[in-house]
Design a protein around this motif. Structure first.
Motif, short mmCIF file in Angstrom:
data_model
loop_
_atom_site.label_atom_id
_atom_site.label_comp_id
_atom_site.label_asym_id
_atom_site.label_seq_id
_atom_site.Cartn_x
_atom_site.Cartn_y
_atom_site.Cartn_z
N ASN A 162 76.92 40.67 -17.59
CA ASN A 162 77.12 42.10 -17.33
C ASN A 162 76.82 42.54 -15.90
O ASN A 162 76.90 43.73 -15.60
CB ASN A 162 76.25 42.93 -18.30
N TYR A 163 76.45 41.61 -15.04
CA TYR A 163 76.12 42.00 -13.67
C TYR A 163 76.22 40.78 -12.75
O TYR A 163 76.31 39.65 -13.22
CB TYR A 163 74.72 42.62 -13.59
N ASN A 164 76.20 41.05 -11.44
CA ASN A 164 76.26 40.00 -10.43
C ASN A 164 74.99 40.00 -9.59
O ASN A 164 74.34 41.04 -9.42
CB ASN A 164 77.46 40.21 -9.50
N ILE A 165 74.67 38.83 -9.06
CA ILE A 165 73.58 38.70 -8.10
C ILE A 165 74.17 38.14 -6.81
O ILE A 165 74.90 37.14 -6.84
CB ILE A 165 72.47 37.78 -8.63
N ARG A 166 73.86 38.78 -5.70
CA ARG A 166 74.44 38.42 -4.40
C ARG A 166 73.34 37.88 -3.49
O ARG A 166 72.37 38.56 -3.20
CB ARG A 166 75.09 39.67 -3.78
N ILE A 167 73.50 36.62 -3.08
CA ILE A 167 72.47 35.95 -2.28
C ILE A 167 73.10 35.42 -1.00
O ILE A 167 74.17 34.80 -1.02
CB ILE A 167 71.84 34.77 -3.06
N ARG A 168 72.42 35.63 0.13
CA ARG A 168 72.90 35.08 1.39
C ARG A 168 72.55 33.59 1.44
O ARG A 168 71.38 33.21 1.61
CB ARG A 168 72.26 35.81 2.57
N MET A 169 73.55 32.76 1.24
CA MET A 169 73.36 31.31 1.21
C MET A 169 74.74 30.65 1.24
O MET A 169 75.77 31.33 1.25
CB MET A 169 72.59 30.89 -0.06
N SER A 170 74.75 29.33 1.22
CA SER A 170 76.01 28.58 1.21
C SER A 170 76.32 28.09 -0.20
O SER A 170 75.41 27.67 -0.93
CB SER A 170 75.92 27.38 2.16
N LEU A 171 77.58 28.13 -0.58
CA LEU A 171 77.98 27.63 -1.89
C LEU A 171 77.67 26.14 -2.03
O LEU A 171 77.39 25.66 -3.13
CB LEU A 171 79.48 27.88 -2.11
N LYS A 172 77.69 25.43 -0.92
CA LYS A 172 77.40 23.99 -0.95
C LYS A 172 76.00 23.70 -1.49
O LYS A 172 75.75 22.63 -2.04
CB LYS A 172 77.53 23.40 0.45
N ASP A 173 75.10 24.66 -1.34
CA ASP A 173 73.71 24.46 -1.77
C ASP A 173 73.58 24.33 -3.28
O ASP A 173 72.57 23.79 -3.78
CB ASP A 173 72.83 25.62 -1.29
N VAL A 174 74.55 24.85 -4.03
CA VAL A 174 74.44 24.82 -5.50
C VAL A 174 75.60 24.06 -6.16
O VAL A 174 75.58 23.84 -7.37
CB VAL A 174 74.38 26.26 -6.08
N THR A 175 76.58 23.65 -5.38
CA THR A 175 77.79 23.04 -5.96
C THR A 175 77.48 21.78 -6.76
O THR A 175 77.93 21.63 -7.91
CB THR A 175 78.81 22.72 -4.86
N ASP A 176 76.73 20.85 -6.20
CA ASP A 176 76.46 19.58 -6.88
C ASP A 176 75.78 19.79 -8.22
O ASP A 176 76.13 19.14 -9.22
CB ASP A 176 75.61 18.67 -5.99
N LEU A 177 74.81 20.69 -8.26
CA LEU A 177 74.10 20.96 -9.51
C LEU A 177 75.03 21.56 -10.56
O LEU A 177 75.05 21.15 -11.72
CB LEU A 177 72.92 21.89 -9.26
N LEU A 178 75.84 22.53 -10.15
CA LEU A 178 76.72 23.22 -11.10
C LEU A 178 77.79 22.29 -11.66
O LEU A 178 78.18 22.41 -12.82
CB LEU A 178 77.36 24.44 -10.44
#
Length: 232
Positions: A162-178
């Motif tokens: 129901n909502y979004n969270i916006r964080i200043r970071m790179s997508l690469k930082d979470v890609t491998d885990l996801l």
């Protein structure tokens, strides 16, 4: 602790199934049993069950599918349907309701250990969290609660139900885990949780919170492979 609800109007099967599960599993579990729809309906108002084992044909003409339609959990439980019927139409309908597994009562003892091994692994994956921070807050996000994650300028947007969270970071930082948790590249800057995909075509993917996102040609190919593998 993993909480299990066992719903069946046959008290003999309830006793047999619960004893079988306790005997086979070393995992820390608790099983609540229900022989009527009403008692189960009251219980789920105050309890969350990770796994619901549900008889297809309950009393008063009520089916397990009608119970599933009325579940109002924030997080989807794993639903295992049991039945004595071998009707292929029921099995097709079970797929539409996102039934995790479908077990014939006649082979319950032979099948349940393997099904539970897979189900418990799925639960553990769902419970894993991703921790992200901005200047003011730290967010501990359950990975399976994420619908899609995408980059926008210098930010990553984490879309929840129901909502979004916006964080200043790179997508690469979470890609491998996801990518280890049922996520697929819809586009180069967008990862989609296949657990929440209800359908897709060669242009868009539609999620069960009502949102959608664009799908690239490469994303469509990857989605086709992973979606079918996940559903099977």
């Amino acid at each position: 602790m993993i909480k299990i609800a066992l719903v069946d109007d046959d008290s003999d099967f309830i006793d047999y199934a619960s004893k079988t599960i306790y005997k086979m599993l070393e995992t820390d579990i608790v099983i609540d049993t229900f022989t009527t729809v009403d008692t189960f309906a009251l219980a789920i108002k105050d309890n969350f069950y990770h796994i619901i084992i549900l008889d297809y044909d309950l009393t008063s003409g009520i089916t397990g599918f009608s119970i599933i339609e009325n579940l109002n959990y924030e997080y989807d439980p794993i639903i295992i349907m049991v039945t004595s019927y071998t009707n292929t139409d029921i099995m097709s309908e079970a797929f539409e309701y996102k039934i995790y597994r479908y077990i014939f009562k006649q082979s319950f003892e032979d099948k349940i250990a393997k099904v539970f091994d897979a189900a418990i692994s799925e639960i553990r994956a769902r419970l894993q969290t991703l921790t992200v921070k901005d200047k003011q807050n730290t967010y501990h996000l359950r990975i399976n609660d994420l619908y899609c994650v995408y980059s926008e300028s210098y930010y990553v947007i984490f879309q929840l139900k129901n909502y979004n969270i916006r964080i200043r970071m790179s997508l690469k930082d979470v890609t491998d885990l996801l990518l280890l948790h049922h996520f697929v590249h819809a586009k180069s800057n967008t990862l989609v949780n296949i657990y929440h995909v209800i359908r897709f075509n060669n242009a868009k993917v539609y999620l069960d919170n009502g949102s959608s996102c664009l799908l690239s040609r490469t994303g469509y190919k990857e989605m086709s492979i992973k979606f079918n593998k996940y559903r099977v």
